[in-house]
Design an enzyme around this catalytic site. Structure first.
Site, short mmCIF file in Angstrom:
data_model
loop_
_atom_site.label_atom_id
_atom_site.label_comp_id
_atom_site.label_asym_id
_atom_site.label_seq_id
_atom_site.Cartn_x
_atom_site.Cartn_y
_atom_site.Cartn_z
N TRP A 50 -23.98 26.18 2.63
CA TRP A 50 -25.78 26.46 2.39
C TRP A 50 -25.80 24.61 2.86
O TRP A 50 -26.58 24.28 3.09
CB TRP A 50 -26.53 26.92 1.76
CG TRP A 50 -28.08 27.41 1.75
CD1 TRP A 50 -28.73 27.40 1.11
CD2 TRP A 50 -28.92 27.93 3.41
NE1 TRP A 50 -30.08 28.20 1.61
CE2 TRP A 50 -29.99 27.91 3.30
CE3 TRP A 50 -28.32 27.21 4.64
CZ2 TRP A 50 -30.66 28.13 4.21
CZ3 TRP A 50 -29.02 27.43 5.22
CH2 TRP A 50 -30.45 27.07 4.98
N LYS A 108 -32.99 40.86 -3.27
CA LYS A 108 -31.86 41.15 -2.33
C LYS A 108 -30.85 41.46 -1.96
O LYS A 108 -29.83 42.08 -1.18
CB LYS A 108 -32.89 40.82 -0.56
CG LYS A 108 -32.52 39.04 -1.00
CD LYS A 108 -31.38 39.15 -0.18
CE LYS A 108 -30.88 37.11 -0.13
NZ LYS A 108 -29.36 36.79 0.39
N THR A 114 -29.36 40.19 4.97
CA THR A 114 -27.95 40.58 4.00
C THR A 114 -27.27 41.65 4.07
O THR A 114 -26.08 42.06 3.96
CB THR A 114 -28.56 40.10 2.97
OG1 THR A 114 -29.32 38.53 3.37
CG2 THR A 114 -27.47 39.56 1.66
#
Length: 340
Positions: free
Chosen positions: A13, A194, A251
């Protein structure tokens, strides 16, 4: 005019955001805590192991010196695992400026909850650097796609609109669409929890339960996230937005998702540690699962999927048994605030 930006964290990331921000015309330096990693980054001009094929602009610099990465920068982008957030921010603190002449903006891009304190990451940052200008960037944004310039939409949360607008302008591009929101807390809760639901969805995939079961887990998962999020002070609209249902969908559905991949391996019979070793990346859902269960207890909110994930990860419960228990729970009304 380009901003001077320090990116703290050189995983997939961090490298994807370095690619985006340098292409947007900003001056970027990427920090890694290991000098050997920095040497590899310089040789490949990217992270060959974590994000192969993404070569950064020659202007991007790499360092293991925190002062070099932080001091004098306009914006600090934090992209470290949640379990390392506090120790990293402690190292940053001596070099952060909060003067009237120059107040640096810290953009948190890490998704997680600190297990020992139940703090979201922005609160961890503020705990270590009181008075700092913190905001959060989150949403359905796999590094593998951002690093290829594929269309992505995310949301920036900040305490004031001017800061949100500034960060929106810095990150926005023709392939990276940025929305803004005042609900920082809701964004971070959705981002962290999540990952726990994605583990459940992956376990269902690995166990071979089919699309119907996974759709049910995703839908009831966002209901759990919304319940705890609103109990903590987040807003309903946030959980139906990019950092809620948006991030949850990507996800739970994508093989880019390390949480889903780990869940699949667990559903196929591997232990939590075996799954994490095979994925070879930080599986944030494992760290957030315990925190989510503790939050449910603290706020007296029912979170059966989170409970089931904890039982599978930490109590040795078989995935089939845990999923069956979810199906045979007491009869419920889908939405208790709707009148007949």
């Amino acid at each position: 005019m380009g901003k001077d930006i320090g990116i703290i964290g050189a995983g997939s990331w961090g490298i994807a955001l370095a690619y985006l921000l340098s292409n947007n015309g900003h001056n970027v330096i990427v920090w890694s805590r290991r000098e050997e990693t920095v040497q590899k980054l310089r040789a490949y001009h990217g992270n060959e192991d974590k994000l192969p094929g993404v070569i950064l602009d020659s202007s991007v610099k790499f360092t293991s010196d925190m002062e070099e990465a932080v001091k004098g920068k306009d914006i600090i982008v934090l992209v470290v695992p949640s379990s390392h957030m506090r120790e990293t921010v402690k190292k940053m603190a001596p070099f952060i400026e909060n003067s009237e002449e120059h107040q640096q903006i810290i953009v948190n891009c890490t998704k997680g909850i600190e297990e020992s304190t139940l703090m979201v990451m922005s609160d961890v940052i503020l705990d270590e650097i009181p008075g700092s200008q913190v905001c959060v960037l989150s949403g359905p944004s796999h590094a593998e796609e951002v690093g290829k310039g594929m269309p992505t939409s995310i949301v920036v949360g900040a305490f004031d609109k001017d800061t949100a607008r500034l960060i929106q302008n810095v990150f926005m591009s023709n392939c990276f669409r940025v929305y803004i929101s005042p609900d920082m807390l809701g964004i971070e809760i959705g981002a962290a929890l999540k990952n726990v639901i994605a583990l459940a969805a992956g376990i269902a995939d690995g166990y071979g339960l089919g699309d119907n079961a996974k759709a049910g887990l995703i839908t009831r998962g966002i209901a759990e996230i919304g319940r705890i999020g609103m109990a903590m002070g987040g807003k309903f609209e946030t959980f139906s937005g990019l950092s809620g249902i948006g991030d949850l969908i990507v996800t739970c559905a994508s093989m880019h998702s390390r949480n889903r991949r780990a869940g699949i391996l667990i559903g196929q019979g591997k232990s939590m540690q075996e799954a994490m070793d095979e994925v070879k990346m930080v599986v944030e859902g494992v760290y957030s699962a315990k925190a989510a269960r503790l939050l449910a207890e603290k706020y007296d909110v029912e979170m059966p999927i989170v409970t089931a994930v904890n039982q599978i990860l930490f109590e040795g419960k078989a995935p089939g048994e845990a999923l069956n228990d979810l199906m045979i729970r007491d009869k419920k009304i889908e939405s208790s605030n709707l009148d007949w």
